[in-house]
Design a protein around this motif. Sequence first.
Motif, PDB file in Angstrom:
ATOM      1  N   ARG A  19       1.358  -1.048  -0.096  1.00 15.37           N
ATOM      2  CA  ARG A  19      -0.246  -0.094  -0.125  1.00 15.37           C
ATOM      3  C   ARG A  19       1.095   1.406   0.571  1.00 15.37           C
ATOM      4  N   VAL A  20       1.893   1.391   0.804  1.00 16.70           N
ATOM      5  CA  VAL A  20       2.924   2.806   0.987  1.00 16.70           C
ATOM      6  C   VAL A  20       3.396   2.959  -0.165  1.00 16.70           C
ATOM      7  N   ALA A  21       4.089   1.484  -0.969  1.00 15.12           N
ATOM      8  CA  ALA A  21       5.388   1.511  -2.032  1.00 15.12           C
ATOM      9  C   ALA A  21       3.017   2.224  -3.777  1.00 15.12           C
ATOM     10  N   GLY A  22       2.634   1.378  -3.359  1.00 15.73           N
ATOM     11  CA  GLY A  22       1.584   2.121  -4.283  1.00 15.73           C
ATOM     12  C   GLY A  22       1.458   3.460  -4.026  1.00 15.73           C
ATOM     13  N   GLU A  23       0.614   4.024  -2.899  1.00 23.35           N
ATOM     14  CA  GLU A  23       0.326   5.443  -2.904  1.00 23.35           C
ATOM     15  C   GLU A  23       1.597   6.629  -2.377  1.00 23.35           C
ATOM     16  N   THR A  24       2.771   5.675  -3.046  1.00 25.10           N
ATOM     17  CA  THR A  24       3.774   6.673  -3.341  1.00 25.10           C
ATOM     18  C   THR A  24       3.745   6.960  -5.015  1.00 25.10           C
ATOM     19  N   ALA A  25       3.924   5.615  -5.578  1.00 24.66           N
ATOM     20  CA  ALA A  25       4.031   5.378  -7.654  1.00 24.66           C
ATOM     21  C   ALA A  25       2.842   6.311  -7.754  1.00 24.66           C
ATOM     22  N   SER A  26       2.034   6.523  -7.026  1.00 30.38           N
ATOM     23  CA  SER A  26       0.637   7.050  -7.446  1.00 30.38           C
ATOM     24  C   SER A  26       0.777   8.409  -7.996  1.00 30.38           C
ATOM     25  N   GLU A  27       1.351   8.759  -5.948  1.00 30.54           N
ATOM     26  CA  GLU A  27       1.478  10.322  -5.919  1.00 30.54           C
ATOM     27  C   GLU A  27       2.798  10.974  -7.624  1.00 30.54           C
ATOM     28  N   ILE A  28       3.681  10.465  -7.586  1.00 32.68           N
ATOM     29  CA  ILE A  28       4.625  10.906  -8.041  1.00 32.68           C
ATOM     30  C   ILE A  28       3.998  10.631  -9.368  1.00 32.68           C
ATOM     31  N   LEU A  43      12.661  13.605 -21.856  1.00 35.98           N
ATOM     32  CA  LEU A  43      13.910  13.442 -20.866  1.00 35.98           C
ATOM     33  C   LEU A  43      14.209  14.684 -19.860  1.00 35.98           C
ATOM     34  N   GLU A  44      13.931  16.043 -19.644  1.00 38.06           N
ATOM     35  CA  GLU A  44      13.307  16.855 -18.387  1.00 38.06           C
ATOM     36  C   GLU A  44      12.535  16.403 -17.933  1.00 38.06           C
ATOM     37  N   MET A  45      10.943  15.839 -18.102  1.00 38.60           N
ATOM     38  CA  MET A  45      10.345  14.662 -17.000  1.00 38.60           C
ATOM     39  C   MET A  45      10.768  13.678 -16.531  1.00 38.60           C
ATOM     40  N   ASP A  46      11.606  12.797 -17.011  1.00 37.78           N
ATOM     41  CA  ASP A  46      12.447  11.763 -16.887  1.00 37.78           C
ATOM     42  C   ASP A  46      12.873  12.563 -15.421  1.00 37.78           C
ATOM     43  N   GLN A  47      13.678  13.700 -15.817  1.00 36.00           N
ATOM     44  CA  GLN A  47      14.990  13.910 -14.876  1.00 36.00           C
ATOM     45  C   GLN A  47      14.234  14.349 -13.617  1.00 36.00           C
ATOM     46  N   LEU A  48      12.362  14.550 -13.719  1.00 37.90           N
ATOM     47  CA  LEU A  48      11.885  15.092 -12.364  1.00 37.90           C
ATOM     48  C   LEU A  48      11.553  13.971 -12.254  1.00 37.90           C
ATOM     49  N   ALA A  49      10.602  13.030 -12.441  1.00 30.92           N
ATOM     50  CA  ALA A  49      10.260  11.765 -11.874  1.00 30.92           C
ATOM     51  C   ALA A  49      11.306  11.194 -11.259  1.00 30.92           C
ATOM     52  N   LYS A  50      12.852  11.232 -11.520  1.00 29.00           N
ATOM     53  CA  LYS A  50      13.786  10.660 -10.267  1.00 29.00           C
ATOM     54  C   LYS A  50      13.888  11.982  -9.007  1.00 29.00           C
ATOM     55  N   GLU A  51      14.273  13.199  -9.591  1.00 23.85           N
ATOM     56  CA  GLU A  51      13.328  14.283  -8.055  1.00 23.85           C
ATOM     57  C   GLU A  51      12.331  13.543  -7.498  1.00 23.85           C
ATOM     58  N   LEU A  52      11.404  13.409  -8.619  1.00 17.74           N
ATOM     59  CA  LEU A  52      10.292  13.149  -7.194  1.00 17.74           C
ATOM     60  C   LEU A  52      10.641  11.322  -6.255  1.00 17.74           C
ATOM     61  N   MET A  53      11.240  10.917  -6.319  1.00 24.38           N
ATOM     62  CA  MET A  53      11.229   9.805  -6.480  1.00 24.38           C
ATOM     63  C   MET A  53      12.367   9.701  -5.042  1.00 24.38           C
ATOM     64  N   LYS A  54      13.843  10.792  -4.924  1.00 27.31           N
ATOM     65  CA  LYS A  54      14.693  11.145  -3.981  1.00 27.31           C
ATOM     66  C   LYS A  54      13.535  11.640  -3.283  1.00 27.31           C
ATOM     67  N   GLU A  55      12.106  12.622  -3.299  1.00 24.69           N
ATOM     68  CA  GLU A  55      11.379  13.184  -2.103  1.00 24.69           C
ATOM     69  C   GLU A  55      11.084  12.321  -0.930  1.00 24.69           C
ATOM     70  N   ARG A  56      11.151  10.833  -2.109  1.00 27.09           N
ATOM     71  CA  ARG A  56       9.959  10.188  -1.027  1.00 27.09           C
ATOM     72  C   ARG A  56      10.786   9.258  -1.120  1.00 27.09           C
TER      73      ARG A  56
END
Length: 260
Positions: A19-28, A43-56
């Motif tokens: 549930r935690v992993a799913g909620e996190t994936a959905s937020e991103i 590529l900018e979208m991909d890098q944003l995804a990287k930043e959002l993952m790091k934040e979480r």
Amino acid sequence: MAKRHKIKIKTPHEITRMRVAGETASEILMELAKSVKPGVTTLEMDQLAKELMKERDCKSAFLGYRGFKGQICISVNEEVVHGIGGPRKIQPGDVLKLDVGIVKGGWIGDNAVTVAVGDIPDETRRLLIATEESLFAAISYARSGERLADLCGAVEDHVKPLGFTVVREFVGHGVGRDLHEEPQVPNYRPQGKSPILMPGMVLAIEPMVNAGTPSVRILDDGWTVVTADSKPSAHFEHTVLITEGEPELLTWRPRGVPGL
């Protein structure tokens, strides 16, 4: 019967982690969808995804998987799935498929959505709406006692009368500690014996629906899947838990096609 036993049943503790992993994936995914606009590169979208993952405090489930080079899969227009971020700029009238898979606490969250960028042709609008509808048609069968084949068949049953086709070469899947677990979850009714769904099973259900031919090919990068006739494709995905009652969307998000 043997095939049925290959499908992993998650324990209550494991489901809590999922549930935690799913909620996190959905937020991103939702944050990325809100950030889509003309002029931004994939590529900018991909890098944003990287930043959002790091934040979480999580990481991409895709990066490095069999050599995949992106944080997420990002596919435009006729690209069906598995696109890799690059210099391509998002244009008005594009449809952008965002597929986010993350690992958090050792468990996978996997989900996808197709975003309409500005005004899109009416036929493409119909495609996106029908594809999301087909996802929920399949989810309606994600119940204890139902057969997996009926869940799978619900996708094609919904889109075929509307003039659309399903991709047959790529399918949904079970998910848990591993990105791809048993069973395979195609978007058409498979032949032969079909497993009965049981509480604790977790499925990544992901319709991939084309405006034209169901045929696809893979580009020279070895990953990006495109329609053989260059017509647009749509992709939506949820990670779904089978329970004793209603299906539980581990990657819940508000229903509706972003941008429409």
